[in-house]
Design a protein around this motif. Structure first.
Motif, PDB file in Angstrom:
ATOM      1  N   ALA A 332       0.846  -1.208   0.000  1.00 33.55           N
ATOM      2  CA  ALA A 332       0.000   0.000   0.000  1.00 33.55           C
ATOM      3  C   ALA A 332       0.876   1.251   0.000  1.00 33.55           C
ATOM      4  CB  ALA A 332      -0.912   0.000   1.220  1.00 33.55           C
ATOM      5  N   PHE A 333       1.962   1.188   0.792  1.00 29.53           N
ATOM      6  CA  PHE A 333       2.858   2.346   0.873  1.00 29.53           C
ATOM      7  C   PHE A 333       3.467   2.651  -0.498  1.00 29.53           C
ATOM      8  CE2 PHE A 333       7.172   3.986   1.304  1.00 29.53           C
ATOM      9  CZ  PHE A 333       6.944   5.122   2.042  1.00 29.53           C
ATOM     10  N   PHE A 334       3.938   1.611  -1.181  1.00 25.90           N
ATOM     11  CA  PHE A 334       4.576   1.882  -2.474  1.00 25.90           C
ATOM     12  C   PHE A 334       3.567   2.253  -3.560  1.00 25.90           C
ATOM     13  CE2 PHE A 334       8.126  -0.090  -0.267  1.00 25.90           C
ATOM     14  CZ  PHE A 334       9.105   0.848  -0.558  1.00 25.90           C
ATOM     15  N   ILE A 335       2.363   1.709  -3.450  1.00 27.89           N
ATOM     16  CA  ILE A 335       1.306   2.169  -4.376  1.00 27.89           C
ATOM     17  C   ILE A 335       1.099   3.673  -4.176  1.00 27.89           C
ATOM     18  CG2 ILE A 335      -1.193   2.078  -4.847  1.00 27.89           C
ATOM     19  CD1 ILE A 335      -1.092  -0.916  -4.240  1.00 27.89           C
ATOM     20  N   MET A 336       1.033   4.079  -2.907  1.00 29.65           N
ATOM     21  CA  MET A 336       0.844   5.491  -2.582  1.00 29.65           C
ATOM     22  C   MET A 336       1.962   6.360  -3.188  1.00 29.65           C
ATOM     23  SD  MET A 336       1.072   7.122   1.258  1.00 29.65           S
ATOM     24  CE  MET A 336       2.853   7.240   1.410  1.00 29.65           C
ATOM     25  N   VAL A 337       3.192   5.973  -2.922  1.00 30.43           N
ATOM     26  CA  VAL A 337       4.318   6.812  -3.371  1.00 30.43           C
ATOM     27  C   VAL A 337       4.376   6.862  -4.896  1.00 30.43           C
ATOM     28  CG1 VAL A 337       6.836   7.022  -3.392  1.00 30.43           C
ATOM     29  CG2 VAL A 337       5.648   6.408  -1.277  1.00 30.43           C
ATOM     30  N   ILE A 338       4.259   5.697  -5.509  1.00 30.72           N
ATOM     31  CA  ILE A 338       4.423   5.648  -6.969  1.00 30.72           C
ATOM     32  C   ILE A 338       3.257   6.370  -7.671  1.00 30.72           C
ATOM     33  CG2 ILE A 338       4.501   4.079  -8.961  1.00 30.72           C
ATOM     34  CD1 ILE A 338       6.010   2.114  -7.035  1.00 30.72           C
ATOM     35  N   CYS A 339       2.049   6.084  -7.207  1.00 25.52           N
ATOM     36  CA  CYS A 339       0.871   6.647  -7.899  1.00 25.52           C
ATOM     37  C   CYS A 339       0.741   8.162  -7.673  1.00 25.52           C
ATOM     38  CB  CYS A 339      -0.403   5.974  -7.426  1.00 25.52           C
ATOM     39  SG  CYS A 339      -0.505   4.255  -7.889  1.00 25.52           S
ATOM     40  N   ASN A 340       1.135   8.622  -6.514  1.00 20.12           N
ATOM     41  CA  ASN A 340       0.875  10.038  -6.204  1.00 20.12           C
ATOM     42  C   ASN A 340       2.014  10.975  -6.553  1.00 20.12           C
ATOM     43  OD1 ASN A 340      -1.576   9.317  -5.194  1.00 20.12           O
ATOM     44  ND2 ASN A 340      -0.881   9.218  -3.085  1.00 20.12           N
ATOM     45  N   THR A 341       3.229  10.458  -6.513  1.00 20.98           N
ATOM     46  CA  THR A 341       4.341  11.389  -6.720  1.00 20.98           C
ATOM     47  C   THR A 341       5.180  11.071  -7.959  1.00 20.98           C
ATOM     48  OG1 THR A 341       5.843  10.130  -5.338  1.00 20.98           O
ATOM     49  CG2 THR A 341       4.518  11.785  -4.239  1.00 20.98           C
ATOM     50  N   ILE A 342       5.307   9.796  -8.278  1.00 19.58           N
ATOM     51  CA  ILE A 342       6.222   9.472  -9.391  1.00 19.58           C
ATOM     52  C   ILE A 342       5.472   9.492 -10.726  1.00 19.58           C
ATOM     53  CG2 ILE A 342       7.760   7.695 -10.344  1.00 19.58           C
ATOM     54  CD1 ILE A 342       8.412   7.020  -7.367  1.00 19.58           C
ATOM     55  N   ILE A 343       4.351   8.787 -10.793  1.00 19.37           N
ATOM     56  CA  ILE A 343       3.624   8.728 -12.076  1.00 19.37           C
ATOM     57  C   ILE A 343       3.120  10.112 -12.529  1.00 19.37           C
ATOM     58  CG2 ILE A 343       1.562   7.769 -13.208  1.00 19.37           C
ATOM     59  CD1 ILE A 343       2.201   5.129 -11.823  1.00 19.37           C
ATOM     60  N   PRO A 344       2.598  10.955 -11.627  1.00 23.70           N
ATOM     61  CA  PRO A 344       2.164  12.284 -12.098  1.00 23.70           C
ATOM     62  C   PRO A 344       3.293  13.125 -12.691  1.00 23.70           C
ATOM     63  CG  PRO A 344       1.251  11.845  -9.939  1.00 23.70           C
ATOM     64  CD  PRO A 344       2.200  10.744 -10.221  1.00 23.70           C
ATOM     65  N   LEU A 345       4.542  12.765 -12.360  1.00 25.42           N
ATOM     66  CA  LEU A 345       5.656  13.524 -12.946  1.00 25.42           C
ATOM     67  C   LEU A 345       5.737  13.334 -14.462  1.00 25.42           C
ATOM     68  CD1 LEU A 345       8.519  13.064 -10.322  1.00 25.42           C
ATOM     69  CD2 LEU A 345       7.113  15.074 -10.736  1.00 25.42           C
ATOM     70  N   LEU A 346       5.071  12.290 -14.950  1.00 32.59           N
ATOM     71  CA  LEU A 346       5.029  12.099 -16.412  1.00 32.59           C
ATOM     72  C   LEU A 346       4.376  13.298 -17.101  1.00 32.59           C
ATOM     73  CD1 LEU A 346       3.996   8.341 -16.577  1.00 32.59           C
ATOM     74  CD2 LEU A 346       6.192   9.312 -17.265  1.00 32.59           C
ATOM     75  N   PHE A 347       3.545  14.012 -16.349  1.00 31.88           N
ATOM     76  CA  PHE A 347       2.888  15.197 -16.916  1.00 31.88           C
ATOM     77  C   PHE A 347       3.884  16.320 -17.230  1.00 31.88           C
ATOM     78  CE2 PHE A 347      -1.415  14.140 -14.803  1.00 31.88           C
ATOM     79  CZ  PHE A 347      -1.870  13.531 -15.952  1.00 31.88           C
ATOM     80  N   ILE A 348       5.120  16.143 -16.814  1.00 34.59           N
ATOM     81  CA  ILE A 348       6.143  17.136 -17.183  1.00 34.59           C
ATOM     82  C   ILE A 348       6.309  17.152 -18.707  1.00 34.59           C
ATOM     83  CG2 ILE A 348       8.656  17.572 -17.084  1.00 34.59           C
ATOM     84  CD1 ILE A 348       8.505  16.699 -14.142  1.00 34.59           C
ATOM     85  N   PHE A 349       6.091  15.968 -19.296  1.00 35.61           N
ATOM     86  CA  PHE A 349       6.256  15.884 -20.754  1.00 35.61           C
ATOM     87  C   PHE A 349       4.987  16.360 -21.455  1.00 35.61           C
ATOM     88  CE2 PHE A 349       8.829  12.530 -18.797  1.00 35.61           C
ATOM     89  CZ  PHE A 349      10.092  12.984 -19.178  1.00 35.61           C
ATOM     90  N   LYS A 350       5.141  17.338 -22.315  1.00 31.06           N
ATOM     91  CA  LYS A 350       3.987  17.941 -22.990  1.00 31.06           C
ATOM     92  C   LYS A 350       3.179  16.899 -23.759  1.00 31.06           C
ATOM     93  CE  LYS A 350       2.680  21.897 -25.843  1.00 31.06           C
ATOM     94  NZ  LYS A 350       1.880  22.675 -24.915  1.00 31.06           N
ATOM     95  N   LYS A 351       3.922  15.960 -24.364  1.00 30.61           N
ATOM     96  CA  LYS A 351       3.248  14.936 -25.172  1.00 30.61           C
ATOM     97  C   LYS A 351       2.255  14.141 -24.311  1.00 30.61           C
ATOM     98  CE  LYS A 351       5.094  12.789 -29.241  1.00 30.61           C
ATOM     99  NZ  LYS A 351       6.243  12.130 -29.837  1.00 30.61           N
ATOM    100  N   ILE A 352       2.634  13.902 -23.086  1.00 31.89           N
ATOM    101  CA  ILE A 352       1.775  13.095 -22.198  1.00 31.89           C
ATOM    102  C   ILE A 352       0.633  13.929 -21.647  1.00 31.89           C
ATOM    103  CG2 ILE A 352       1.778  11.933 -19.936  1.00 31.89           C
ATOM    104  CD1 ILE A 352       4.399  10.641 -20.779  1.00 31.89           C
ATOM    105  N   ARG A 353       0.921  15.162 -21.259  1.00 37.44           N
ATOM    106  CA  ARG A 353      -0.147  15.950 -20.632  1.00 37.44           C
ATOM    107  C   ARG A 353      -1.118  16.544 -21.664  1.00 37.44           C
ATOM    108  NH1 ARG A 353       4.248  19.844 -19.579  1.00 37.44           N
ATOM    109  NH2 ARG A 353       3.832  21.659 -20.878  1.00 37.44           N
TER     110      ARG A 353
END
Lengths: 442, 171
Positions: A332-353
């Motif tokens: 649960a802890f790693f789901i939290m960290v990955i889903c909330n902080t790491i995956i949203p960083l993909l939005f840094i890329f214009k193509k993705i966002r």
């Protein structure tokens, strides 16, 4: 309005929204019925719990706060970005919020209603809720306003009242627009709902001022409400909870999850109701950028909690946080960290966002991550607090899953009814944006 | 003298409506009302409207709420005055939260009361000569005159770019 060459007129705006109110298809009613069955499932589970007792849920010593509290915090969180978008961004004059403000406000109202149900559910003997109300009684038994749980009662009921009034007030001019184009029974209904709004200069003079005050009052309120929710935990001495970072951490998390839910709702609505010329990719992109920002704040808060636990040299705090990361609920802890902080960083890329599929997918992932955040905070602390011999594990019961399923069905059920019966996009604010763009154009 | 004729001029944009309003204010015709689908600075300036007093209701609500919140918390605490963990019975820090929430709640109630009383809502049936197109795409300017002055009033509207005008006889 749009990034394309489309130049909307006032009439286009009205027509687009009015088209959404045309009689729905059979598929719509099928989905509504299915969701209603889901609501009944949740209600049946709750009724079963009332008859059998609170033990029908999986909560027990030491984990007395289970999914009911997790869902309460989750739905309050979802409720936050509606006010962020409608009030705070209104004060900042962020024009991009106009096409999604109404939908986000509605999300707020429904989410806070559902959040408000969970303390009732958690109460077990739900009729005892009267003891939370300050009313004269022969036993002179009054609520204790020093308790964060009573702060919660005051804050959530204030938030529900204010957000509902804000939502309805904002909708008045649009209700009048629908009234003026409706016939028969619908005209009569909207005549009553619009309270006789005619857009006269006297009405606008007071309305503009009043709406501004609404926004100005809702802004500190929205920050206070999730701060108060965080104090349900932070004012306790339980390790992992007793920390001053909780208020800003919860507020940022609430906005993070709420924005993700805005994307989850907006992307299908945009396609179904052909709102592409108004809810442009640019609007969704701005939401995604804000998610990157809130995700970074949330990530910073996660890191700070660990740092403070280590820096304080408090062995109980250190044990709690270590256990969260590598103990029984580490998944649960790693789901939290990955889903909330790491995956949203993909939005840094214009193509993705700027890609609808990515936007929708990541918004769902953040929703899941934020639910798990509440799981980690609540269960991760009470399951593993001061006394090792009192440690224990928790798993939700089927009844809890049923109620949780029912709450999600209720949210989408109410939302589906809303989008086909009331204006899901603010016609007035879109028209204001059109005028502003025409004025600002070189 | 009681007007015999009401004319609703419908404009496509607020600037034209505002110039028509300015022209009407300079003339001897009576400007009755302006209806618009959105709030407009141009129209507000042309009408030289005063600032709304809704804020006073909001302020009054906020002040009442602040004291109500504190009073409620203090009253309930003193009704059950047990000292727990050495903490004061009347504890101002936690009561500040109750006071704050009540401030916002009552300020919003004041705001709503201010809006309803100042705008005079609900307003049913709708006012006479209201044109439903004014909630959609037109800015409507309603002026009144005597029957013999109809052409002069229409001319003012036309000179300021009216799209359509609707004649009403006084009821």
């Amino acid at each position: 309005m749009a990034e394309s060459s489309f130049q909307a007129t006032f009439n286009d705006v009205d027509q687009t929204v009015l088209d959404t109110l045309k009689p729905p298809s059979k598929l719509y009613w099928l989905v509504v019925v299915l969701l209603f069955l889901g609501v009944l499932t949740g209600a049946a589970c709750w009724a079963y719990q009332i008859f059998v007792g609170i033990g029908a849920g999986g909560q027990n010593v030491p984990v007395a706060w289970g999914t009911y509290l997790i869902n309460f915090v989750f739905w309050v969180g979802i409720a936050h970005s509606g006010t962020l978008i409608s009030a705070i961004l209104h004060l900042f004059r962020a024009g991009w919020r106009n096409p999604i403000a109404r939908a986000a406000e509605t999300m707020t109202v429904f989410a806070v209603c559902i959040a408000g149900l969970f303390p009732f559910i958690h109460l077990g003997r739900v009729w005892q809720v009267i003891y939370m109300l300050p009313y004269p009684n022969q036993r002179t038994l009054w609520p204790n306003f020093q308790s964060p749980l009573m702060f919660d009662v005051v804050a959530i009921s204030t938030y529900l009242t204010v957000s509902s009034l804000f939502w309805y007030t904002g909708m008045l001019p649009d209700l009048a627009t629908i009234r003026d184009r409706a016939t028969g029974l619908r005209k009569r209904i909207f005549t009553v709902l619009s309270l006789g709004w005619t857009g006269s200069h006297e009405q606008w003079r007071h309305y503009s001022r009043g709406y501004l005050f609404f926004a100005a009052l809702a802004t500190p309120l929205v920050i206070s409400v999730h701060s108060v929710v965080s104090w349900d935990f932070a004012l306790g001495v339980v390790p992992g909870w007793h920390t001053t970072i909780f208020a800003p951490y919860f507020v940022a998390g609430a906005i993070h999850s709420g924005l993700a839910m805005v994307l989850t709702l907006m992307i299908p609505i945009r396609a179904i109701f052909r709102y592409q010329n108004y809810i442009t990719i640019n609007v969704l992109e701005n939401v995604a950028k804000t998610i990157v920002f809130t995700g970074l704040i949330v990530g910073f808060a996660y890191a700070t909690e660990f740092f403070i636990a280590w820096y304080s040299h408090n062995i109980v705090e250190m044990e709690t946080f270590l256990w969260r990361a590598v103990g029984d609920y580490s998944l649960a802890f790693f789901i939290m960290v990955i889903c909330n902080t790491i995956i949203p960083l993909l939005f840094i890329f214009k193509k993705i966002r700027t890609h609808l599929g990515w936007l929708f997918g990541i918004s769902l992932i953040v929703n899941v991550g934020m639910w798990y955040e509440r799981f980690v905070i609540i269960i991760g602390s009470v399951a593993h607090d001061f006394l090792p011999h009192a440690w224990g594990l928790y798993a939700p019961s089927l009844i809890e899953y049923g109620i949780m399923f029912g709450s999600f069905c209720l949210f989408f059920f109410l939302y589906l009814l809303f989008v086909k019966h009331l204006p899901s996009m603010s016609m007035t604010e879109i028209k204001e944006t059109l005028v502003k763009e025409a004025t600002d154009a070189p | 003298m009681r007007p015999e004729r009401y004319i609703m001029g419908l404009f496509k944009d607020d600037h034209r409506a505002a110039t028509a309003i300015a022209a009407l204010r300079k003339s001897s015709f009576k400007l009755e009302r302006v209806h618009s689908p959105i709030p407009s600075h141009s129209i507000r300036d042309a009408l030289q409207l005063k600032k709304s007093k809704v804020g006073l209701f909001t302020l009054a609500g906020g002040i009442i709420g602040f004291f109500t919140g504190f009073a409620l918390a203090i009253f309930t605490a003193t009704k059950w005055s047990l000292i727990v963990s050495g903490k004061p019975v009347v504890a101002l820090v936690p009561f500040m939260i109750v006071g704050f929430e009540f401030t916002v709640l009552f300020a919003v109630f004041g705001n709503v009361i201010g809006l309803l009383t100042q705008i005079r809502l609900p307003q049913l049936p709708l006012p006479e000569y209201y044109d439903p197109r004014c909630s959609g795409e037109y800015f409507g300017v309603l002026a009144s005159c005597q029957m013999s002055q109809t052409d002069d009033l229409v001319r003012i509207f036309k000179e300021n770019g009216v799209e359509q005008h609707v004649l009403h006889e006084a009821r």
